[in-house]
Design a protein around this motif. Structure first.
Motif, PDB file in Angstrom:
ATOM      1  N   ARG A  17       0.827  -1.206   0.000  1.00  0.00           N
ATOM      2  CA  ARG A  17       0.000   0.000   0.000  1.00  0.00           C
ATOM      3  C   ARG A  17       0.861   1.255   0.000  1.00  0.00           C
ATOM      4  O   ARG A  17       0.567   2.231  -0.705  1.00  0.00           O
ATOM      5  CB  ARG A  17      -0.907  -0.014   1.227  1.00  0.00           C
ATOM      6  CG  ARG A  17      -1.893   1.139   1.283  1.00  0.00           C
ATOM      7  CD  ARG A  17      -2.757   1.047   2.515  1.00  0.00           C
ATOM      8  NE  ARG A  17      -1.929   1.217   3.722  1.00  0.00           N
ATOM      9  CZ  ARG A  17      -2.351   0.954   4.952  1.00  0.00           C
ATOM     10  NH1 ARG A  17      -3.564   0.454   5.146  1.00  0.00           N
ATOM     11  NH2 ARG A  17      -1.562   1.149   5.984  1.00  0.00           N
ATOM     12  N   GLU A 343     -11.125   0.018   4.425  1.00  0.00           N
ATOM     13  CA  GLU A 343     -10.369  -1.219   4.625  1.00  0.00           C
ATOM     14  C   GLU A 343      -9.916  -1.360   6.083  1.00  0.00           C
ATOM     15  O   GLU A 343      -9.791  -2.472   6.609  1.00  0.00           O
ATOM     16  CB  GLU A 343      -9.159  -1.211   3.685  1.00  0.00           C
ATOM     17  CG  GLU A 343      -8.280  -2.455   3.805  1.00  0.00           C
ATOM     18  CD  GLU A 343      -6.985  -2.315   3.008  1.00  0.00           C
ATOM     19  OE1 GLU A 343      -6.074  -3.096   3.277  1.00  0.00           O
ATOM     20  OE2 GLU A 343      -6.911  -1.434   2.145  1.00  0.00           O
ATOM     21  N   ARG A 344      -9.699  -0.228   6.734  1.00  0.00           N
ATOM     22  CA  ARG A 344      -9.147  -0.241   8.107  1.00  0.00           C
ATOM     23  C   ARG A 344     -10.212   0.111   9.151  1.00  0.00           C
ATOM     24  O   ARG A 344      -9.908   0.604  10.225  1.00  0.00           O
ATOM     25  CB  ARG A 344      -7.988   0.755   8.186  1.00  0.00           C
ATOM     26  CG  ARG A 344      -6.843   0.393   7.259  1.00  0.00           C
ATOM     27  CD  ARG A 344      -5.817   1.490   7.123  1.00  0.00           C
ATOM     28  NE  ARG A 344      -5.168   1.818   8.373  1.00  0.00           N
ATOM     29  CZ  ARG A 344      -4.254   2.783   8.530  1.00  0.00           C
ATOM     30  NH1 ARG A 344      -3.892   3.494   7.469  1.00  0.00           N
ATOM     31  NH2 ARG A 344      -3.724   3.029   9.713  1.00  0.00           N
TER      32      ARG A 344
END
Length: 496
Positions: A17, A343-344
């Motif tokens: 990422r 996503e987190r």
């Protein structure tokens, strides 16, 4: 564990990422860097070359006033058989020197134009019927009469040849010896054209003899100190023989005055300003030192204006690049960060349930992006210059091409029938049409700002500007993405 340490661990552990974000940010920073470099180079080019291209102000006789005076004398004259004559006043050398002392003047030149008859050499004559050159004119031993008003050699007397437009623009080039300067005042040194030198087997150091057209008796022995090559398109307007540019010789203005039988006067004076922006203040001061009814002060800053126009277009284009890339970069990074937040969600839900403040979570994202920004700035500093050079060449070529086409079109319209003609080569008092001055200015400007000469320099200021843009983009992107963080509810995230 504080949010800065968490940010560092996330950047290190999530290598894929982090690499993706670095690539995206580097591309954005490279384009912004290219835009900044082009914009700064454009501004710097104008500031550093404006003294080189400058602006000129010419002091010459007021032709309109002279014509008006001639028509008035004709209308009041009782003798209708006598043809009216145009009397052009000469510029006082003392007045010309006073103006030269004004603060805005970088250098100046004076010009005296006359003609002489060749005595020890052959001038080059041109046949008007066949356009072929042949030997002729006052050859060795030829006697000039006092009735001869136009000689076979044109004399351009100057103070400094290097400031003449033809020599500044490399239309005429010195091939042997040197140009004339202030040290030649009072001497009989001369610079002749290469074809005239070849025809008469002359070289630097040789002497030639000429006779003034005013008396035709006194012979002047001149010393050749330089030989120049004239452009094939150069021309003069003092008769069939002078139509060949090879017959133009350069002397000091003092010697030309001797040929004309005058002292303390010149035909015109030309002043090069140290800064084109001081043109208005200079004109105001100069007009106080001359009789504006008899003399006129005309300005020519076409080269500076053409340069400024080219660079303004370059800077405008660069600004568009910077802002378009900045806006697009903000949107792209915001979308990436929004996806990253989704996503987190679980990670952030845990942090919120442990009592971590939303501000610190947003701060963690900002720190992560800033860490990646540092790497991107370093890469952009390396690649931005190459991208800027490639981009500037294309843009500058396009700008110059469009402006040259425009100025050529203007010159064609102005230089046609009724449009006026160009001044004789080497004459400082000559008058050009607006289209011709624009084309000449554009040509000089194009030479001054060749793409190879538009030097893109990465300075500390440029890096600070790039860093400021990068930080602003990241800050806006994080703020746009933080709406999702502010809506997070830890209980729902952990239960789900």
């Amino acid at each position: 564990m504080n949010f800065i340490k968490r940010a560092w661990q996330n950047v290190i552990f999530k290598k894929g990422r982090s690499l993706l974000l670095i690539i995206v940010m580097t591309v954005i920073m490279i384009f912004i860097m290219a835009g900044l470099l082009i914009r700064n180079a454009a501004v710097t080019t104008v500031n550093t070359t404006k003294q080189q291209v400058g602006a000129t102000v010419s002091l010459t006789a007021n032709r309109e006033q002279a014509f008006s005076k001639m028509r008035k004398s004709t209308s009041t004259s009782t003798d209708k058989t006598t043809k009216p004559t145009l009397s052009m006043p000469s510029v006082s050398l003392a007045s010309a020197k006073k103006i030269a002392k004004l603060q805005a003047v970088a250098n100046y030149n004076v010009s005296v134009t006359t003609s002489v008859n060749a005595s020890s050499i052959d001038a080059i004559t041109t046949s008007s019927s066949s356009n072929s050159t042949m030997m002729g004119g006052g050859g060795p031993g030829s006697e000039a009469t006092s009735s001869t008003s136009t000689g076979d050699l044109q004399v351009t007397g100057v103070l400094n040849m290097s400031t003449l437009t033809d020599f500044k623009n490399s239309t005429n080039k010195i091939t042997k010896g040197r140009t004339l300067n202030s040290s030649d005042v009072g001497t009989k040194n001369v610079v002749i054209e290469s074809e005239l030198a070849k025809q008469n087997s002359l070289s630097v150091g040789d002497t030639v003899k000429v006779k003034a057209t005013t008396t035709g008796k006194t012979a002047y022995t001149l010393k050749v100190v330089g030989i120049y090559k004239a452009s094939s398109t150069s021309s003069t307007s003092m008769g069939p023989q002078q139509s060949d540019p090879s017959n133009t010789i350069y002397t000091s203005y003092t010697l030309a005055n001797q040929f004309k039988g005058q002292t303390g006067k010149v035909d015109s004076a030309t002043y090069t300003l140290s800064d084109p922006t001081k043109k208005t203040s200079f004109l105001k001061s100069a007009k106080k030192l001359v009789n504006t009814k008899k003399f006129s002060l005309t300005t020519d800053d076409s080269t500076y204006q053409a340069l400024k126009q080219s660079m303004t277009k370059m800077a405008s284009f660069a600004n568009k690049i910077v802002w378009l890339v900045a806006i697009a970069g903000t949107i792209i990074l915001a979308l990436i960060i929004i996806l990253m937040v989704r996503e987190r969600r679980y990670e952030m839900g845990v942090l919120l349930s442990l009592g971590e403040g939303r501000a610190k979570i947003i701060g963690q994202l900002l720190v992560e992006m800033l860490m990646l920004l540092v790497v991107s700035l370093a890469l952009a500093g390396i690649g931005g210059r190459f991208a800027g050079n490639a981009l500037s060449k294309q843009v500058l070529s396009s700008v110059n091409s469009s402006q040259t086409t425009t100025s050529t079109s203007t010159t064609s319209q102005a230089g046609g029938p009724g449009g006026g003609g160009q001044a004789p080569s080497g004459q400082q008092g000559g008058k050009q049409t607006g289209g011709q001055m624009q084309q000449a200015g554009q040509t000089t400007a194009n030479k001054a700002v060749k793409s190879s000469d538009l030097k893109l320099k990465i300075s500390a200021v440029t890096l600070l500007q790039l860093g400021a843009f990068g930080f602003t983009i990241i800050a806006f992107a994080v703020l746009l993405a933080s709406a999702n963080i502010l809506r997070l509810e830890p209980r729902k995230i952990l239960i789900g």
